[in-house]
Scaffold this motif. Sequence first.
Motif, short mmCIF file in Angstrom:
data_model
loop_
_atom_site.label_atom_id
_atom_site.label_comp_id
_atom_site.label_asym_id
_atom_site.label_seq_id
_atom_site.Cartn_x
_atom_site.Cartn_y
_atom_site.Cartn_z
N HIS A 119 0.84 -1.20 0.00
CA HIS A 119 0.00 0.00 0.00
C HIS A 119 0.88 1.25 0.00
O HIS A 119 0.59 2.22 -0.71
CB HIS A 119 -0.91 -0.02 1.23
CG HIS A 119 -1.85 1.15 1.30
ND1 HIS A 119 -2.92 1.30 0.45
CD2 HIS A 119 -1.85 2.25 2.10
CE1 HIS A 119 -3.55 2.42 0.72
NE2 HIS A 119 -2.92 3.02 1.72
N HIS A 120 1.95 1.23 0.78
CA HIS A 120 2.88 2.36 0.82
C HIS A 120 3.56 2.55 -0.53
O HIS A 120 3.68 3.68 -1.02
CB HIS A 120 3.92 2.10 1.91
CG HIS A 120 5.12 3.00 1.84
ND1 HIS A 120 5.09 4.32 2.23
CD2 HIS A 120 6.39 2.76 1.40
CE1 HIS A 120 6.28 4.86 2.05
NE2 HIS A 120 7.08 3.95 1.54
N LEU A 121 3.99 1.44 -1.16
CA LEU A 121 4.70 1.54 -2.43
C LEU A 121 3.79 2.04 -3.55
O LEU A 121 4.26 2.62 -4.54
CB LEU A 121 5.29 0.18 -2.82
CG LEU A 121 6.42 -0.33 -1.92
CD1 LEU A 121 6.84 -1.73 -2.32
CD2 LEU A 121 7.61 0.62 -1.93
N ARG A 122 2.46 1.82 -3.38
CA ARG A 122 1.52 2.31 -4.39
C ARG A 122 0.98 3.69 -4.06
O ARG A 122 0.12 4.21 -4.77
CB ARG A 122 0.36 1.31 -4.53
CG ARG A 122 0.68 0.16 -5.46
CD ARG A 122 -0.55 -0.67 -5.72
NE ARG A 122 -0.90 -1.45 -4.56
CZ ARG A 122 -0.53 -2.71 -4.36
NH1 ARG A 122 0.22 -3.32 -5.26
NH2 ARG A 122 -0.89 -3.38 -3.29
N SER A 123 1.46 4.28 -2.98
CA SER A 123 1.00 5.61 -2.59
C SER A 123 1.60 6.66 -3.52
O SER A 123 2.50 6.39 -4.31
CB SER A 123 1.39 5.90 -1.14
OG SER A 123 2.80 6.05 -1.03
N THR A 124 1.09 7.90 -3.40
CA THR A 124 1.58 8.98 -4.23
C THR A 124 3.06 9.27 -3.99
O THR A 124 3.74 9.81 -4.85
CB THR A 124 0.78 10.27 -3.97
OG1 THR A 124 0.82 10.58 -2.56
CG2 THR A 124 -0.67 10.11 -4.39
N LEU A 125 3.55 8.88 -2.83
CA LEU A 125 4.96 9.10 -2.50
C LEU A 125 5.87 8.38 -3.48
O LEU A 125 6.94 8.88 -3.84
CB LEU A 125 5.24 8.64 -1.07
CG LEU A 125 6.64 8.89 -0.52
CD1 LEU A 125 6.91 10.39 -0.45
CD2 LEU A 125 6.79 8.26 0.86
N HIS A 126 5.45 7.18 -3.91
CA HIS A 126 6.28 6.38 -4.81
C HIS A 126 5.69 6.30 -6.22
O HIS A 126 6.41 6.47 -7.20
CB HIS A 126 6.47 4.97 -4.25
CG HIS A 126 7.33 4.91 -3.05
ND1 HIS A 126 8.70 5.00 -3.10
CD2 HIS A 126 7.02 4.81 -1.73
CE1 HIS A 126 9.21 4.94 -1.88
NE2 HIS A 126 8.22 4.82 -1.03
N ALA A 127 4.40 5.98 -6.30
CA ALA A 127 3.80 5.77 -7.61
C ALA A 127 3.45 7.07 -8.32
O ALA A 127 3.39 7.13 -9.54
CB ALA A 127 2.54 4.90 -7.46
N GLY A 128 3.19 8.11 -7.54
CA GLY A 128 2.78 9.37 -8.14
C GLY A 128 1.31 9.34 -8.54
O GLY A 128 0.71 8.27 -8.68
N SER A 129 0.71 10.48 -8.69
CA SER A 129 -0.69 10.58 -9.09
C SER A 129 -0.76 10.88 -10.58
O SER A 129 -0.26 11.91 -11.04
CB SER A 129 -1.38 11.70 -8.28
OG SER A 129 -1.35 11.39 -6.91
#
Length: 280
Positions: A119-129
């Motif tokens: 979930h963290h790796l798919r967040s905007t922090l990593h995956a971007g919006s």
Amino acid sequence: MVYCSRCARYFVNEHALEQHQDDSSQHNICHDCDKDFATYHGLKQHWINARRHHYCQDCDEHFDDEDELEAHYEDSHFYCEPCNKLFDSAHGLHAHNRQSHHYCPDCRRLFQNANNLQHHLRSTLHAGSTVPCPGKKCKKIFVSGAALILHLESGTCPSRITREQVNRVAAKYDKQHVITNPARMIAYGESGAGQSVTTWATERAWNGDRYECFLCHREYRTLAALNQHLASPAHEEKMYRCPRGYSGCGADEQCNIRRFNSKVQDYLGDLTSNMKRLRL
């Protein structure tokens, strides 16, 4: 006279014996436990192993309790709290975390389980919006099609898009019934057209104490709160299912695989792209 058996010597009194034990390298005493060790190494091993001692062997320093010792480890050493291990360098700790824990190497953060890490790796922090909301007056951008759909279903979009409109788009474009259950889409039809039924309550829902939902018998303090409940998806027909063909279980809206499976994410991306063609 008192006798030191380890050194085979007599002393005139207890005070002289104690002075001898303090000065001699043959006596290494833990006064808290009243134990005497033949070597200082033996005494240190005792401090390390005994639960009553809170001892940092690298600093040769004692602490009042376990919390103080852990705080010292975190401040002054490269410490893995879950394993209670110290490492010689940040690189050593980093390598350990990558091999042994659910760990984000970029953020250097530990997570309790694999789901939290993903979930963290798919967040905007990593995956971007990268998925913009197609609704009028809405400038929000989301990390996935699933996140966009949740936004639209929530009713908080400035465009005033409702769950019903989302259902209509799904019914229109999900021709292969990957995420929709055809047996439960009669109201929308294959083209997404159709009429929905709106349910609301009146003062007759008052049961003498609260306003009661006649469908599930939940009680609310105000009539407005009850009608908000009736307007929510709580009692709607469950037209979505977890897609079997995409490694899903086939259950009706009961699991979250559609939010995490990459193939399903791609499918939802295509579905939300089609929303842009509509006047939302």
